[in-house]
Enzyme design. Structure first.
Site, PDB file in Angstrom:
ATOM      1  N   TYR A   1       0.839  -1.228   0.000  1.00  0.00           N
ATOM      2  CA  TYR A   1       0.000   0.000   0.000  1.00  0.00           C
ATOM      3  C   TYR A   1       0.864   1.265   0.000  1.00  0.00           C
ATOM      4  CZ  TYR A   1      -3.095   3.531   2.175  1.00  0.00           C
ATOM      5  OH  TYR A   1      -3.789   4.669   2.486  1.00  0.00           O
TER       6      TYR A   1
ATOM      7  N   LEU B   1       5.770 -10.373  -2.204  1.00  0.00           N
ATOM      8  CA  LEU B   1       4.336 -10.441  -2.535  1.00  0.00           C
ATOM      9  C   LEU B   1       3.528 -11.206  -1.488  1.00  0.00           C
ATOM     10  CD1 LEU B   1       4.492 -10.946  -6.439  1.00  0.00           C
ATOM     11  CD2 LEU B   1       4.408  -8.813  -5.148  1.00  0.00           C
TER      12      LEU B   1
ATOM     13  N   ASN C   1      -8.452  -2.461  10.105  1.00  0.00           N
ATOM     14  CA  ASN C   1      -8.368  -1.021  10.357  1.00  0.00           C
ATOM     15  C   ASN C   1      -9.656  -0.313   9.944  1.00  0.00           C
ATOM     16  OD1 ASN C   1      -5.121  -1.651   9.421  1.00  0.00           O
ATOM     17  ND2 ASN C   1      -5.596  -0.849  11.438  1.00  0.00           N
TER      18      ASN C   1
ATOM     19  N   ASN D   1      -1.872   7.400  11.224  1.00  0.00           N
ATOM     20  CA  ASN D   1      -2.782   6.449  10.549  1.00  0.00           C
ATOM     21  C   ASN D   1      -2.922   6.783   9.060  1.00  0.00           C
ATOM     22  OD1 ASN D   1      -3.272   6.268  13.456  1.00  0.00           O
ATOM     23  ND2 ASN D   1      -4.950   4.915  12.899  1.00  0.00           N
TER      24      ASN D   1
ATOM     25  N   TYR E   1       3.726  -6.872  16.961  1.00  0.00           N
ATOM     26  CA  TYR E   1       3.957  -5.981  15.816  1.00  0.00           C
ATOM     27  C   TYR E   1       4.636  -4.688  16.286  1.00  0.00           C
ATOM     28  CZ  TYR E   1       3.038  -2.215  12.538  1.00  0.00           C
ATOM     29  OH  TYR E   1       3.188  -1.111  11.732  1.00  0.00           O
TER      30      TYR E   1
ATOM     31  N   LYS F   1       8.641  -3.122  15.776  1.00  0.00           N
ATOM     32  CA  LYS F   1       9.027  -1.791  15.278  1.00  0.00           C
ATOM     33  C   LYS F   1      10.002  -1.124  16.267  1.00  0.00           C
ATOM     34  CE  LYS F   1       6.723  -1.601  11.474  1.00  0.00           C
ATOM     35  NZ  LYS F   1       7.442  -1.619  10.198  1.00  0.00           N
TER      36      LYS F   1
ATOM     37  N   SER G   1       6.274   3.398  13.438  1.00  0.00           N
ATOM     38  CA  SER G   1       4.854   3.635  13.719  1.00  0.00           C
ATOM     39  C   SER G   1       4.697   4.366  15.043  1.00  0.00           C
ATOM     40  CB  SER G   1       4.163   2.271  13.790  1.00  0.00           C
ATOM     41  OG  SER G   1       2.893   2.393  14.378  1.00  0.00           O
TER      42      SER G   1
HETATM   43  P1  NAD Z   1       1.675  -3.629   3.101  1.00  0.00           P
HETATM   44  O1  NAD Z   1       1.471  -4.971   3.719  1.00  0.00           O
HETATM   45  O2  NAD Z   1       0.671  -3.158   2.118  1.00  0.00           O
HETATM   46  O3  NAD Z   1       3.112  -3.557   2.437  1.00  0.00           O
HETATM   47  C1  NAD Z   1       4.222  -4.260   2.926  1.00  0.00           C
HETATM   48  C2  NAD Z   1       4.872  -4.958   1.753  1.00  0.00           C
HETATM   49  O4  NAD Z   1       6.028  -5.657   2.224  1.00  0.00           O
HETATM   50  C3  NAD Z   1       3.951  -5.992   1.087  1.00  0.00           C
HETATM   51  O5  NAD Z   1       3.953  -5.773  -0.304  1.00  0.00           O
HETATM   52  C4  NAD Z   1       4.583  -7.334   1.446  1.00  0.00           C
HETATM   53  O6  NAD Z   1       4.382  -8.294   0.427  1.00  0.00           O
HETATM   54  C5  NAD Z   1       6.054  -6.945   1.614  1.00  0.00           C
HETATM   55  N1  NAD Z   1       6.827  -7.803   2.513  1.00  0.00           N
HETATM   56  C6  NAD Z   1       6.528  -8.185   3.779  1.00  0.00           C
HETATM   57  N2  NAD Z   1       7.517  -8.929   4.285  1.00  0.00           N
HETATM   58  C7  NAD Z   1       8.480  -9.020   3.330  1.00  0.00           C
HETATM   59  C8  NAD Z   1       9.748  -9.667   3.257  1.00  0.00           C
HETATM   60  N3  NAD Z   1      10.223 -10.392   4.264  1.00  0.00           N
HETATM   61  N4  NAD Z   1      10.460  -9.554   2.123  1.00  0.00           N
HETATM   62  C9  NAD Z   1       9.989  -8.851   1.070  1.00  0.00           C
HETATM   63  N5  NAD Z   1       8.798  -8.227   1.083  1.00  0.00           N
HETATM   64  C10 NAD Z   1       8.055  -8.315   2.199  1.00  0.00           C
HETATM   65  O7  NAD Z   1       1.813  -2.581   4.296  1.00  0.00           O
HETATM   66  P2  NAD Z   1       1.836  -0.991   4.241  1.00  0.00           P
HETATM   67  O8  NAD Z   1       0.586  -0.493   4.866  1.00  0.00           O
HETATM   68  O9  NAD Z   1       2.220  -0.516   2.897  1.00  0.00           O
HETATM   69  O10 NAD Z   1       2.999  -0.706   5.293  1.00  0.00           O
HETATM   70  C11 NAD Z   1       4.335  -0.498   4.890  1.00  0.00           C
HETATM   71  C12 NAD Z   1       5.213  -0.359   6.116  1.00  0.00           C
HETATM   72  O11 NAD Z   1       4.753   0.716   6.916  1.00  0.00           O
HETATM   73  C13 NAD Z   1       5.201  -1.600   7.023  1.00  0.00           C
HETATM   74  O12 NAD Z   1       6.496  -1.794   7.530  1.00  0.00           O
HETATM   75  C14 NAD Z   1       4.246  -1.197   8.126  1.00  0.00           C
HETATM   76  O13 NAD Z   1       4.512  -1.878   9.328  1.00  0.00           O
HETATM   77  C15 NAD Z   1       4.530   0.286   8.242  1.00  0.00           C
HETATM   78  N6  NAD Z   1       3.404   1.010   8.824  1.00  0.00           N
HETATM   79  C16 NAD Z   1       2.194   0.928   8.226  1.00  0.00           C
HETATM   80  C17 NAD Z   1       1.102   1.589   8.794  1.00  0.00           C
HETATM   81  C18 NAD Z   1      -0.259   1.493   8.157  1.00  0.00           C
HETATM   82  O14 NAD Z   1      -1.224   1.890   8.795  1.00  0.00           O
HETATM   83  N7  NAD Z   1      -0.413   1.030   6.941  1.00  0.00           N
HETATM   84  C19 NAD Z   1       1.276   2.344   9.964  1.00  0.00           C
HETATM   85  C20 NAD Z   1       2.545   2.413  10.539  1.00  0.00           C
HETATM   86  C21 NAD Z   1       3.615   1.753   9.943  1.00  0.00           C
HETATM   87  C1  UD1 Z   2      -3.808   0.124  14.458  1.00  0.00           C
HETATM   88  C2  UD1 Z   2      -2.798  -0.595  15.303  1.00  0.00           C
HETATM   89  C3  UD1 Z   2      -1.441   0.074  15.138  1.00  0.00           C
HETATM   90  C4  UD1 Z   2      -1.052   0.098  13.663  1.00  0.00           C
HETATM   91  C5  UD1 Z   2      -2.154   0.786  12.863  1.00  0.00           C
HETATM   92  C6  UD1 Z   2      -1.898   0.726  11.384  1.00  0.00           C
HETATM   93  C7  UD1 Z   2      -4.032  -1.554  17.171  1.00  0.00           C
HETATM   94  C8  UD1 Z   2      -4.284  -1.510  18.642  1.00  0.00           C
HETATM   95  N1  UD1 Z   2      -3.230  -0.584  16.690  1.00  0.00           N
HETATM   96  O1  UD1 Z   2      -3.880   1.467  14.903  1.00  0.00           O
HETATM   97  O2  UD1 Z   2      -0.472  -0.632  15.855  1.00  0.00           O
HETATM   98  O3  UD1 Z   2       0.173   0.805  13.482  1.00  0.00           O
HETATM   99  O4  UD1 Z   2      -3.413   0.132  13.113  1.00  0.00           O
HETATM  100  O5  UD1 Z   2      -1.901  -0.592  10.925  1.00  0.00           O
HETATM  101  O6  UD1 Z   2      -4.522  -2.424  16.476  1.00  0.00           O
HETATM  102  N2  UD1 Z   2     -12.067   0.998  14.969  1.00  0.00           N
HETATM  103  C9  UD1 Z   2     -13.401   0.650  15.086  1.00  0.00           C
HETATM  104  N3  UD1 Z   2     -13.886  -0.375  14.345  1.00  0.00           N
HETATM  105  C10 UD1 Z   2     -13.096  -1.100  13.469  1.00  0.00           C
HETATM  106  C11 UD1 Z   2     -11.728  -0.728  13.351  1.00  0.00           C
HETATM  107  C12 UD1 Z   2     -11.257   0.304  14.134  1.00  0.00           C
HETATM  108  O7  UD1 Z   2     -14.144   1.263  15.851  1.00  0.00           O
HETATM  109  O8  UD1 Z   2     -13.593  -2.042  12.816  1.00  0.00           O
HETATM  110  C13 UD1 Z   2     -11.568   2.139  15.746  1.00  0.00           C
HETATM  111  C14 UD1 Z   2     -10.435   1.790  16.708  1.00  0.00           C
HETATM  112  O9  UD1 Z   2     -10.943   1.384  17.948  1.00  0.00           O
HETATM  113  C15 UD1 Z   2      -9.662   3.111  16.745  1.00  0.00           C
HETATM  114  C16 UD1 Z   2      -9.886   3.723  15.353  1.00  0.00           C
HETATM  115  O10 UD1 Z   2     -11.036   3.065  14.827  1.00  0.00           O
HETATM  116  O11 UD1 Z   2     -10.244   3.986  17.690  1.00  0.00           O
HETATM  117  C17 UD1 Z   2      -8.705   3.480  14.412  1.00  0.00           C
HETATM  118  O12 UD1 Z   2      -8.412   2.078  14.404  1.00  0.00           O
HETATM  119  P1  UD1 Z   2      -7.364   1.450  13.363  1.00  0.00           P
HETATM  120  O13 UD1 Z   2      -7.671   1.921  11.991  1.00  0.00           O
HETATM  121  O14 UD1 Z   2      -7.345  -0.024  13.599  1.00  0.00           O
HETATM  122  O15 UD1 Z   2      -5.991   2.102  13.784  1.00  0.00           O
HETATM  123  P2  UD1 Z   2      -5.251   2.146  15.204  1.00  0.00           P
HETATM  124  O16 UD1 Z   2      -5.956   1.357  16.217  1.00  0.00           O
HETATM  125  O17 UD1 Z   2      -4.959   3.562  15.515  1.00  0.00           O
END
Ligand code: NAD
Ligand code: UD1
Length: 346
Positions: free
Chosen positions: A14, A36, A208, A188, A152, A156, A127
């Site tokens: 993403y 992938l 999420n 987020n 998770y 990090k 994160s």
């Molecule tokens: P995502 O799952 O869409 O993307 C991660 C990508 O990494 C995927 O394409 C997956 O196939 C690849 N991958 C995973 N493990 C691998 C490995 N061992 N070798 C090669 N490829 C691998 O997730 P995203 O939402 O794009 O998140 C990207 C990064 O940002 C992650 O590290 C995630 O923890 C961090 N992050 C995401 C969020 C969020 O809300 N999306 C929030 C905070 C931090």
């Molecule tokens: C979550 C993770 C966080 C991670 C982030 C992005 C937890 C406790 N935290 O954050 O570690 O970095 O996602 O992947 O899981 N909510 C609802 N109904 C739902 C889903 C969520 O009410 O079906 C609420 C949650 O309670 C929260 C808000 O929506 O108050 C946002 O939730 P979410 O999108 O899951 O993000 P975080 O909890 O902030």
């Protein structure tokens, strides 16, 4: 002079796929390594379509030393954007070894190979979860990285710790090519590229909020469960700092530029600096999509906090970065992607 080459780990995912667009548009060459495990190669085909530029894709795992060796031999990499990782909180509680293996060991292999090839610039996707449950709701970078509530989040925090040690070793040995590391702590990320061609494509039922709400809006899911209605927030529901994914990846371009003229390891929050409640998100979706989002208030989700939002003033001062998009942009772009691709990339 040829363009600088950036290795993007997890580039098919993403956030990584959105980063590829910004990198290509900023004139960088892009090499993606992705196994992938949570993405489809179609995302990269669409990145090429949007930008009219091509990138190099290697389907491999970051734990595969030979694959990294081949990439570093073939390409003179300037810096690494390290997105690859597993990110589902619930899954990490059920499969902690897999999460530490992938996220922590994977980063160890990556940095070991980078060091071997003298590539010492890396930007890591961290994160806000690394702050655990601090007393303050407005997070600044000087809060302790402590108390993440699940594997998770702990993975990090562990990677942050490992990366912080690398420049310290440089100081001891007085290296001429020092480590230069930026930790970006995302709040987020939501939204999608304005083309509607790429976006978030979660596997199965989303964990999420925003992917869940958008699947209710498109008719794939029946109703949202709102986790908790009795938090001490404006309407009793959880408040988070939502940031448009394009703003987020622009922060990486700014960070790359900052890597030019510094060394060491620094952390920055990337957030909008403003929180929205679950019900505010629901009502923004209803207004923008014209759909009714059915919801029911249920028990709190374990591990959730009431409220947080970023203080991103350090990123403004040192990276010259701040968000440009508002909640309506985030919801409009999420909806454009979701309604045009109800089944994601499938
Ligand atoms: P995502 O799952 O869409 O993307 C991660 C990508 O990494 C995927 O394409 C997956 O196939 C690849 N991958 C995973 N493990 C691998 C490995 N061992 N070798 C090669 N490829 C691998 O997730 P995203 O939402 O794009 O998140 C990207 C990064 O940002 C992650 O590290 C995630 O923890 C961090 N992050 C995401 C969020 C969020 O809300 N999306 C929030 C905070 C931090
Ligand atoms: C979550 C993770 C966080 C991670 C982030 C992005 C937890 C406790 N935290 O954050 O570690 O970095 O996602 O992947 O899981 N909510 C609802 N109904 C739902 C889903 C969520 O009410 O079906 C609420 C949650 O309670 C929260 C808000 O929506 O108050 C946002 O939730 P979410 O999108 O899951 O993000 P975080 O909890 O902030």
């Amino acid at each position: 002079m040829s363009a600088e080459k950036i290795l993007v780990t997890g580039g098919a995912g993403y956030i990584g796929s959105h980063a590829c667009i910004e990198l290509l548009e900023a004139g960088y060459d892009v090499i993606v390594i992705d196994n992938l495990s949570n993405s489809k190669p179609e995302s990269l085909a669409r990145v090429e379509k949007i930008t009219g530029k091509s990138l190099c894709f290697v389907q491999a795992d970051i734990r595969d030393k030979q694959a990294l060796n081949d990439i570093f031999n073939q390409h003179e990499i300037y810096a690494v954007l390290h997105f690859a990782g597993l990110k589902a909180v619930g899954e990490s509680c059920a499969q902690p070894i897999r999460y530490y293996q992938n996220n922590v060991y994977g980063t160890l292999v990556l940095t070991e190979m980078m060091q071997q090839f003298g590539i010492k610039k890396i930007i890591f996707s961290s994160s806000a979860t690394v702050y655990g449950e601090p007393d303050s709701v407005k997070y600044t970078e000087d809060l302790p990285v402590f108390g993440a509530t699940n594997p998770y989040g702990k993975s990090k925090a562990m990677v942050e710790d490992i990366l912080k040690d690398l420049p310290i070793a440089d100081d001891l040995s007085n290296y001429s090519n020092p480590w230069n590391i930026i930790l970006l702590r995302y709040f987020n990320p939501i939204g999608a590229h304005k083309s509607g061609l790429i976006g978030e494509d979660p596997n199965g039922i989303p964990n999420n909020l925003v992917p869940y709400v958008s699947q209710v809006a498109v008719g794939k899911l029946d109703q949202l469960s709102v986790f908790g209605g009795d938090y001490p927030t404006i309407d009793g529901t959880g408040v988070r700092d939502y940031i448009h994914v394009v703003d987020l990846v622009k922060g990486h371009i700014q960070a790359l530029q900052a890597l030019n003229n510094s060394s060491g390891c620094r952390a920055y929050n990337l957030g909008a600096g403003k929180g929205y409640s679950v019900l505010e998100i629901v009502s923004a979706f209803e207004r923008i999509t014209g759909k009714t989002i059915k919801y029911k208030i249920v028990e709190r989700r374990a591990g959730d906090i009431a409220e947080n939002y970023a203080d991103s003033s350090l990123a403004l001062r040192e990276l010259n970065w701040q968000t440009e998009k508002n909640l309506d942009d985030m919801v409009t772009d999420t909806w454009r992607w979701q309604s045009a691709n109800p089944n994601g990339y499938k």
